[in-house]
Design an enzyme around this catalytic site. Structure first.
Site, short mmCIF file in Angstrom:
data_model
loop_
_atom_site.label_atom_id
_atom_site.label_comp_id
_atom_site.label_asym_id
_atom_site.label_seq_id
_atom_site.Cartn_x
_atom_site.Cartn_y
_atom_site.Cartn_z
N ASP A 45 0.83 -1.20 0.00
CA ASP A 45 0.00 0.00 0.00
C ASP A 45 0.87 1.26 0.00
O ASP A 45 0.51 2.27 -0.60
CB ASP A 45 -0.90 -0.02 1.25
CG ASP A 45 -2.11 0.89 1.12
OD1 ASP A 45 -2.36 1.39 0.02
OD2 ASP A 45 -2.80 1.09 2.14
N HIS B 294 -7.59 0.58 9.90
CA HIS B 294 -6.65 1.00 8.85
C HIS B 294 -6.86 2.51 8.67
O HIS B 294 -7.78 2.94 7.99
CB HIS B 294 -6.99 0.24 7.55
CG HIS B 294 -6.14 0.59 6.37
ND1 HIS B 294 -5.31 -0.32 5.76
CD2 HIS B 294 -6.00 1.74 5.68
CE1 HIS B 294 -4.71 0.25 4.73
NE2 HIS B 294 -5.11 1.51 4.66
N HIS C 63 -5.57 6.40 7.80
CA HIS C 63 -4.64 7.35 7.19
C HIS C 63 -4.58 8.61 8.06
O HIS C 63 -5.50 8.89 8.82
CB HIS C 63 -5.07 7.66 5.76
CG HIS C 63 -4.81 6.54 4.80
ND1 HIS C 63 -4.02 6.68 3.69
CD2 HIS C 63 -5.21 5.25 4.81
CE1 HIS C 63 -3.96 5.52 3.03
NE2 HIS C 63 -4.68 4.64 3.70
N CYS D 198 -3.37 7.68 -1.52
CA CYS D 198 -4.42 7.05 -2.29
C CYS D 198 -4.50 7.75 -3.64
O CYS D 198 -4.74 8.95 -3.69
CB CYS D 198 -5.77 7.15 -1.58
SG CYS D 198 -7.12 6.44 -2.54
#
Length: 306
Positions: A16, A211, A213, A244
């Site tokens: 990621d 998860h 950010h 992203c």
């Protein structure tokens, strides 16, 4: 409050984190990052994606990376497989090079699903169903990543009912574990709790992870709010790598170093050597030609320098 005494960290930096890097990162560097993370005590690492190199050129070396790993039996190695073609590519190698876990993903936002994978939420679940079945038949664990569970760059705030729906769909096709992702980092503790509560209607606490950010600096607050609910598994990214591609301005996942420092300060066991973890983050950041975005890394390295 039911704060866990032990937490499992999945470092998603190699996958990621690196997938959005414009400069090519050699396979040897990616492999070394995985080795440094496992040597630092990480027991779960998201290594790569089996996706079309046309869409994600950075992951074109997926098979080479998997083949080059020095496997540690206590480590779970996971890969992203968005469709049957990707899954078949992931198991085309000898069994010793297969992933221990695959990751499929869906969004709680219809607009994000269309922008990200060019199909509706319902269509994405249909696409993943045979992938999940094929993995489970082969004894490969299946984790689902649920994107945009609190906010979307196109739709704005996401109602928890959408998260409830997505978690139910994931459960329905046999996904064994789901991650509740604040993909663009707009979440705050109350909103994250609501998304987790919706997910926990379908999954037990042992099969749910966070998860987060850190776009608005809320990731540690959201982690603490999740811990207070008993959530004990989290995706984080070495040196705070990532972002992203479909969310302008979204920063990387919360830095693994920052989460581990907080957990250790709370007396929560992770099995991770923070100093070795910091060195792993410096390694990959040096390879990318920049500083780690982890505040803990900067503070400890400044202290080391005297």
């Amino acid at each position: 409050m039911n704060i866990p005494t032990k937490v499992k960290i999945v470092d998603v930096g190699p996958r990621d984190g690196l997938q959005n890097e414009k400069q090519p990162v050699p396979a040897a560097v990616k492999i070394e990052l995985v080795h440094r993370l496992q040597d630092a005590g990480l027991s779960a690492i998201e290594v790569t994606s089996f996706v079309s190199p046309k869409w994600v050129p950075q992951m074109a070396d997926n098979a080479e990376v998997m083949a080059g790993l020095r496997r540690n039996p206590r480590v779970t190695y996971s890969v992203l497989t968005p469709n049957m073609k990707g899954f078949e590519a992931a198991i085309a190698a000898p069994r010793s090079q297969w992933p221990d876990e695959i990751v499929v993903f869906g969004a709680a936002s219809e607009a994000f699903s269309q922008k990200n994978i060019n199909c509706s939420i319902a269509e994405s679940i249909e696409r993943f169903a045979p992938v999940v079945a094929a993995a489970r038949e082969r004894g490969i664990h299946v984790r689902g990543a649920m994107s945009c569970t609190v906010g979307c760059p196109y739709e704005g705030e996401i109602d928890p009912s959408r998260v409830d729906m997505l978690a139910g769909l994931m459960k329905g096709i046999g996904v064994q574990h789901v991650g509740v992702a604040d993909t663009i980092g707009v979440g705050t503790p109350h909103k994250v709790r609501r998304a987790l509560e919706a997910t926990l209607r379908h999954y037990g606490i042992d099969d749910v992870s966070g998860h987060f950010h850190d776009t608005y600096g809320q990731a540690l607050s959201n982690t603490l709010a999740s811990l207070e609910m008993g959530v004990w598994q989290y995706d984080t990214s070495s040196a705070g790598l990532g972002g992203c591609p479909y969310a302008k301005g979204a920063t990387g996942n919360v830095a693994t170093e920052d989460v581990v420092y907080m957990l250790h300060g709370m007396g929560i066991e992770t099995g991770i050597d923070l100093d070795a973890l910091i060195d792993a983050g410096v390694y990959i950041s040096d390879a990318l030609g920049r500083e780690p975005s982890s505040r803990v890394s900067k503070a400890i390295r400044t202290k080391r320098a005297g």
